[in-house]
Design a protein around this motif. Structure first.
Motif, PDB file in Angstrom:
ATOM      1  N   ASN A   1       0.828  -1.220   0.000  1.00  0.00           N
ATOM      2  CA  ASN A   1       0.000   0.000   0.000  1.00  0.00           C
ATOM      3  C   ASN A   1       0.854   1.259   0.000  1.00  0.00           C
ATOM      4  N   ASN A   2       1.947   1.232   0.764  1.00  0.00           N
ATOM      5  CA  ASN A   2       2.791   2.425   0.900  1.00  0.00           C
ATOM      6  C   ASN A   2       3.657   2.692  -0.324  1.00  0.00           C
ATOM      7  N   THR A   3       4.027   1.632  -1.038  1.00  0.00           N
ATOM      8  CA  THR A   3       4.973   1.804  -2.150  1.00  0.00           C
ATOM      9  C   THR A   3       4.341   1.675  -3.528  1.00  0.00           C
ATOM     10  N   ASN A   4       3.189   0.998  -3.614  1.00  0.00           N
ATOM     11  CA  ASN A   4       2.552   0.718  -4.906  1.00  0.00           C
ATOM     12  C   ASN A   4       3.341  -0.280  -5.749  1.00  0.00           C
ATOM     13  N   TYR A   5       4.150  -1.118  -5.089  1.00  0.00           N
ATOM     14  CA  TYR A   5       4.881  -2.181  -5.779  1.00  0.00           C
ATOM     15  C   TYR A   5       4.440  -3.532  -5.219  1.00  0.00           C
ATOM     16  N   ALA A   6       4.979  -4.590  -5.790  1.00  0.00           N
ATOM     17  CA  ALA A   6       4.715  -5.939  -5.264  1.00  0.00           C
ATOM     18  C   ALA A   6       5.656  -6.199  -4.095  1.00  0.00           C
TER      19      ALA A   6
ATOM     20  N   THR B   1       2.946 -12.745   0.160  1.00  0.00           N
ATOM     21  CA  THR B   1       3.083 -11.718  -0.880  1.00  0.00           C
ATOM     22  C   THR B   1       1.865 -10.800  -0.858  1.00  0.00           C
ATOM     23  N   SER B   2       2.044  -9.606  -1.414  1.00  0.00           N
ATOM     24  CA  SER B   2       0.932  -8.659  -1.509  1.00  0.00           C
ATOM     25  C   SER B   2       1.216  -7.689  -2.654  1.00  0.00           C
TER      26      SER B   2
ATOM     27  N   ILE C   1      10.782  -5.960  -1.963  1.00  0.00           N
ATOM     28  CA  ILE C   1       9.904  -5.123  -2.781  1.00  0.00           C
ATOM     29  C   ILE C   1      10.335  -5.271  -4.237  1.00  0.00           C
ATOM     30  N   VAL C   2       9.373  -5.527  -5.130  1.00  0.00           N
ATOM     31  CA  VAL C   2       9.667  -5.712  -6.550  1.00  0.00           C
ATOM     32  C   VAL C   2       8.888  -4.675  -7.347  1.00  0.00           C
ATOM     33  N   GLY C   3       9.597  -3.941  -8.188  1.00  0.00           N
ATOM     34  CA  GLY C   3       8.941  -2.919  -9.012  1.00  0.00           C
ATOM     35  C   GLY C   3       9.752  -2.650 -10.259  1.00  0.00           C
ATOM     36  N   PRO C   4       9.386  -1.618 -11.009  1.00  0.00           N
ATOM     37  CA  PRO C   4      10.155  -1.288 -12.216  1.00  0.00           C
ATOM     38  C   PRO C   4      11.517  -0.728 -11.840  1.00  0.00           C
ATOM     39  N   LYS C   5      12.433  -0.697 -12.807  1.00  0.00           N
ATOM     40  CA  LYS C   5      13.766  -0.146 -12.502  1.00  0.00           C
ATOM     41  C   LYS C   5      13.667   1.313 -12.065  1.00  0.00           C
TER      42      LYS C   5
ATOM     43  N   MET D   1      13.446   2.341   0.383  1.00  0.00           N
ATOM     44  CA  MET D   1      14.418   2.126   1.459  1.00  0.00           C
ATOM     45  C   MET D   1      13.909   2.654   2.795  1.00  0.00           C
ATOM     46  N   ASP D   2      13.221   3.799   2.770  1.00  0.00           N
ATOM     47  CA  ASP D   2      12.651   4.335   4.014  1.00  0.00           C
ATOM     48  C   ASP D   2      11.647   3.355   4.604  1.00  0.00           C
ATOM     49  N   ASN D   3      10.773   2.817   3.738  1.00  0.00           N
ATOM     50  CA  ASN D   3       9.772   1.854   4.198  1.00  0.00           C
ATOM     51  C   ASN D   3      10.425   0.597   4.756  1.00  0.00           C
TER      52      ASN D   3
END
Length: 348
Positions: free
Chosen positions: A117-122, A234-235, A316-320, A328-330
């Protein structure tokens, strides 16, 4: 070495290109950079610097676009510098009162969801596992004249039971002596520390029951070497579809199935759970990822430590072009919330 290659001007331009690309997802031109930085340089000077950065492998010119995008090497430079900045104390995130949560499983599912929720990534979070397992004690109990139940208790109160056969009947007094012998010599040792000399002494003192000692040692080695089931929660997997570069049907399908099936995710977290591994943050960019389906992604992982030798991984997995600073803060906030929970509980 890379730090020496880039002077302050090039570093600022590269950072500006990366930050701009992270925000827009569009190739970045020299005119954009001249507005974006406080360098007060002409577009021509910036073009020359960008040309140098391209030759050095930090940025790329995609297709026919006049703009540039970061290369994996450029992202790596940015991430390494960002991580140095992030070593300072991170501000506390919203209260995450883990001590009051009944089950660790619920906590870890919450962690994965909160991160997504906080990052919008997987996101993914593994269950904690005991590392560097040591023998706490051994209890041998007579079942009948030829069978002994060995109860092996490891650090972290992990209990393993093993039924052993005895070639010769073991009396109650002999059983007591075997228990004392094994516990005196083996308690507190890891399997690597049980050397041939120790084994020889034990067998010699056990006399006619030396085979029982061998079987107990095998049971100890098996118990220590046995892998506990690694749960991965996972989420936010569908968050991946929000990024055009990852939403291509085949690419997205492969990524989503990786998260659903989870077996491949084990290879991503296994090396982070090695005993000698640090508990810092690890960033995999593009082809650096151990998972083939994530070669177009960036993956950021952190190891959390619940107590002595009890570790797990948050990822955390997301685009490059992910927002590395926010990620990193999260991670650092959640890691600080999770670290030392067992220690805290012991003190309360």
């Amino acid at each position: 070495m890379e730090e020496n290659q880039l002077d302050e001007r090039k570093t600022k331009i590269l950072n500006a290109i990366i930050r701009n690309y992270l925000e827009t997802g569009e190739p970045v031109g020299s005119r954009t950079i001249s507005k974006y930085t406080d360098l007060n340089l002409s577009s021509a000077t910036i073009r020359n610097e960008m040309s140098d950065l391209e030759e050095m492998g930090y940025i790329l010119q995609p297709h026919t676009s006049a703009g540039r995008i970061p290369s994996d090497q450029g992202y790596r430079f940015y991430v390494d510098h960002l991580m140095q900045e992030k070593d300072r104390e991170v501000s506390e995130m919203k209260e995450f009162v883990i001590e009051h949560t009944e089950k660790m499983e619920q906590v870890l599912k919450q962690v994965a969801k909160l991160l997504a929720n906080n990052t919008n990534y997987a996101t993914l979070v593994t269950s904690p596992r005991y590392q560097q397992k040591r023998l706490k004690f051994i209890q041998l109990s007579k079942v009948d004249d030829t069978h002994i139940l060995a109860v092996v208790v490891l650090e972290g109160n992990l209990v393993k039971n093993k039924m052993l056969s005895a070639a010769e009947p073991v009396g109650n007094e002999e059983m007591l002596k075997l228990n004392m012998l094994l516990n005196t010599h083996l308690n507190g040792l890891s399997v690597e520390e049980i050397n041939l000399g120790t084994i020889a002494v034990l067998k010699d003192k056990a006399g006619i029951h030396s085979q029982v000692v061998s079987d107990v040692l095998d049971a100890v080695a098996e118990a220590i070497g046995e892998d506990e089931d690694l749960e991965i929660y996972t989420s936010g997997t569908t968050n991946i579809l929000k990024y055009p570069e990852l939403s291509d049907s085949q690419r997205a399908e492969e990524l989503l199935s990786t998260f659903e099936e989870k077996q491949q995710l084990v290879s991503l977290v296994a090396e982070r759970l090695e005993p000698e591994d640090s508990t810092g943050i690890q960033v995999y960019i593009g082809n650096e990822s151990p998972i083939q389906t994530m070669k177009d992604c960036s993956v950021v992982t952190a190891t959390y430590e619940l107590g002595e030798g009890v570790k797990g991984t948050i990822g955390i997995v997301g685009p490059k072009r992910m927002d590395y600073e926010k990620v990193m803060d999260n991670l650092k906030n959640l890691k600080s919330q999770l670290d030392g929970i067992f220690d805290k509980k012991d003190k309360t």
